[in-house]
Design a protein around this motif. Structure first.
Motif, PDB file in Angstrom:
ATOM      1  N   GLN A 204       0.833  -1.205   0.000  1.00 38.55           N
ATOM      2  CA  GLN A 204       0.000   0.000   0.000  1.00 38.55           C
ATOM      3  C   GLN A 204       0.865   1.252   0.000  1.00 38.55           C
ATOM      4  N   SER A 205       1.960   1.222   0.749  1.00 39.63           N
ATOM      5  CA  SER A 205       2.880   2.349   0.799  1.00 39.63           C
ATOM      6  C   SER A 205       3.485   2.608  -0.588  1.00 39.63           C
ATOM      7  N   PHE A 206       3.855   1.540  -1.279  1.00 40.31           N
ATOM      8  CA  PHE A 206       4.407   1.674  -2.636  1.00 40.31           C
ATOM      9  C   PHE A 206       3.374   2.300  -3.571  1.00 40.31           C
ATOM     10  N   MET A 207       2.136   1.807  -3.509  1.00 41.69           N
ATOM     11  CA  MET A 207       1.091   2.338  -4.392  1.00 41.69           C
ATOM     12  C   MET A 207       0.793   3.805  -4.072  1.00 41.69           C
ATOM     13  N   ASP A 208       0.818   4.168  -2.776  1.00 40.71           N
ATOM     14  CA  ASP A 208       0.609   5.562  -2.379  1.00 40.71           C
ATOM     15  C   ASP A 208       1.730   6.452  -2.913  1.00 40.71           C
ATOM     16  N   ALA A 209       2.959   5.939  -2.884  1.00 39.75           N
ATOM     17  CA  ALA A 209       4.100   6.708  -3.394  1.00 39.75           C
ATOM     18  C   ALA A 209       3.947   6.954  -4.893  1.00 39.75           C
ATOM     19  N   VAL A 210       3.508   5.952  -5.632  1.00 42.09           N
ATOM     20  CA  VAL A 210       3.300   6.114  -7.081  1.00 42.09           C
ATOM     21  C   VAL A 210       2.216   7.165  -7.327  1.00 42.09           C
ATOM     22  N   LYS A 211       1.119   7.114  -6.570  1.00 44.04           N
ATOM     23  CA  LYS A 211       0.040   8.099  -6.734  1.00 44.04           C
ATOM     24  C   LYS A 211       0.533   9.507  -6.426  1.00 44.04           C
ATOM     25  N   MET A 212       1.336   9.645  -5.343  1.00 51.10           N
ATOM     26  CA  MET A 212       1.855  10.949  -4.957  1.00 51.10           C
ATOM     27  C   MET A 212       2.736  11.536  -6.061  1.00 51.10           C
ATOM     28  N   VAL A 213       3.571  10.685  -6.642  1.00 49.55           N
ATOM     29  CA  VAL A 213       4.449  11.118  -7.728  1.00 49.55           C
ATOM     30  C   VAL A 213       3.617  11.570  -8.925  1.00 49.55           C
ATOM     31  N   MET A 214       2.585  10.822  -9.256  1.00 48.79           N
ATOM     32  CA  MET A 214       1.732  11.164 -10.393  1.00 48.79           C
ATOM     33  C   MET A 214       1.012  12.491 -10.168  1.00 48.79           C
ATOM     34  N   LYS A 215       0.544  12.721  -8.936  1.00 46.35           N
ATOM     35  CA  LYS A 215      -0.148  13.976  -8.635  1.00 46.35           C
ATOM     36  C   LYS A 215       0.763  15.169  -8.844  1.00 46.35           C
ATOM     37  N   LYS A 216       2.051  15.002  -8.573  1.00 49.96           N
ATOM     38  CA  LYS A 216       3.009  16.095  -8.687  1.00 49.96           C
ATOM     39  C   LYS A 216       3.583  16.223 -10.104  1.00 49.96           C
ATOM     40  N   ASP A 217       3.076  15.438 -11.052  1.00 53.38           N
ATOM     41  CA  ASP A 217       3.596  15.405 -12.423  1.00 53.38           C
ATOM     42  C   ASP A 217       5.079  15.061 -12.454  1.00 53.38           C
ATOM     43  N   ASP A 218       5.498  14.247 -11.519  1.00 54.19           N
ATOM     44  CA  ASP A 218       6.893  13.829 -11.427  1.00 54.19           C
ATOM     45  C   ASP A 218       6.977  12.389 -11.934  1.00 54.19           C
ATOM     46  N   GLU A 219       8.119  11.759 -11.768  1.00 57.02           N
ATOM     47  CA  GLU A 219       8.259  10.364 -12.181  1.00 57.02           C
ATOM     48  C   GLU A 219       8.968   9.563 -11.100  1.00 57.02           C
ATOM     49  N   LEU A 220       8.687   8.273 -11.075  1.00 64.57           N
ATOM     50  CA  LEU A 220       9.318   7.350 -10.143  1.00 64.57           C
ATOM     51  C   LEU A 220      10.085   6.331 -10.976  1.00 64.57           C
ATOM     52  N   THR A 221      11.392   6.311 -10.814  1.00 63.32           N
ATOM     53  CA  THR A 221      12.233   5.412 -11.595  1.00 63.32           C
ATOM     54  C   THR A 221      12.791   4.324 -10.701  1.00 63.32           C
ATOM     55  N   LEU A 222      12.581   3.087 -11.100  1.00 62.28           N
ATOM     56  CA  LEU A 222      13.145   1.930 -10.418  1.00 62.28           C
ATOM     57  C   LEU A 222      14.133   1.293 -11.391  1.00 62.28           C
ATOM     58  N   PRO A 223      15.433   1.526 -11.179  1.00 67.22           N
ATOM     59  CA  PRO A 223      16.432   1.018 -12.121  1.00 67.22           C
ATOM     60  C   PRO A 223      16.251  -0.471 -12.418  1.00 67.22           C
ATOM     61  N   LYS A 224      16.401  -0.818 -13.672  1.00 67.81           N
ATOM     62  CA  LYS A 224      16.287  -2.180 -14.203  1.00 67.81           C
ATOM     63  C   LYS A 224      14.846  -2.709 -14.226  1.00 67.81           C
ATOM     64  N   PHE A 225      13.905  -1.997 -13.574  1.00 68.30           N
ATOM     65  CA  PHE A 225      12.513  -2.445 -13.556  1.00 68.30           C
ATOM     66  C   PHE A 225      11.651  -1.595 -14.482  1.00 68.30           C
ATOM     67  N   GLY A 226      11.661  -0.271 -14.255  1.00 67.10           N
ATOM     68  CA  GLY A 226      10.851   0.586 -15.104  1.00 67.10           C
ATOM     69  C   GLY A 226      10.651   1.965 -14.515  1.00 67.10           C
ATOM     70  N   ARG A 227       9.785   2.734 -15.197  1.00 71.97           N
ATOM     71  CA  ARG A 227       9.553   4.119 -14.811  1.00 71.97           C
ATOM     72  C   ARG A 227       8.057   4.407 -14.861  1.00 71.97           C
ATOM     73  N   PHE A 228       7.530   4.949 -13.763  1.00 75.74           N
ATOM     74  CA  PHE A 228       6.155   5.418 -13.696  1.00 75.74           C
ATOM     75  C   PHE A 228       6.193   6.924 -13.933  1.00 75.74           C
ATOM     76  N   TYR A 229       5.346   7.426 -14.832  1.00 79.21           N
ATOM     77  CA  TYR A 229       5.340   8.853 -15.125  1.00 79.21           C
ATOM     78  C   TYR A 229       3.973   9.279 -15.638  1.00 79.21           C
ATOM     79  N   VAL A 230       3.795  10.601 -15.778  1.00 80.52           N
ATOM     80  CA  VAL A 230       2.543  11.160 -16.293  1.00 80.52           C
ATOM     81  C   VAL A 230       2.751  11.521 -17.757  1.00 80.52           C
ATOM     82  N   LYS A 231       1.874  11.032 -18.589  1.00 77.37           N
ATOM     83  CA  LYS A 231       1.947  11.329 -20.018  1.00 77.37           C
ATOM     84  C   LYS A 231       0.867  12.365 -20.340  1.00 77.37           C
TER      85      LYS A 231
END
Length: 90
Positions: free
Chosen positions: A26-53
């Protein structure tokens, strides 16, 4: 695999309780949502990148009537897989 299966796997692999694993997920999912709200991105090396398009406003066409309609600009969540994740899917 669903959310419960993932919680069970995290708990088993990390040697923690299912409740703790659920809180961690739940903490991970909340962090992804927080990043999306701020129009920022969350990068996990070798796994992928969550961002707002962002998409531009454009003119479309109603397929039933053929009438032109205006499609507004919008933001949507996106994920781009990293190299190791792409290799794992082959």
């Amino acid at each position: 695999m669903n959310r419960l299966d993932l919680i069970n796997k995290i708990a088993k692999d990390a040697g923690i309780s299912k409740k703790q694993a659920g809180l961690a997920l739940q903490s991970f999912m909340d962090a992804v949502k927080m990043v999306m709200k701020k129009d920022d991105e969350l990068t996990l090396p070798k796994f992928g990148r969550f961002y707002v398009k962002k998409t531009k406003a454009r003119t479309g066409r109603n397929p039933q009537t053929g009438e032109e309609i205006k499609i507004p600009a919008k933001k949507r969540p996106a994920f781009r897989a990293g190299k190791e994740l792409k290799i794992a899917c082959k």
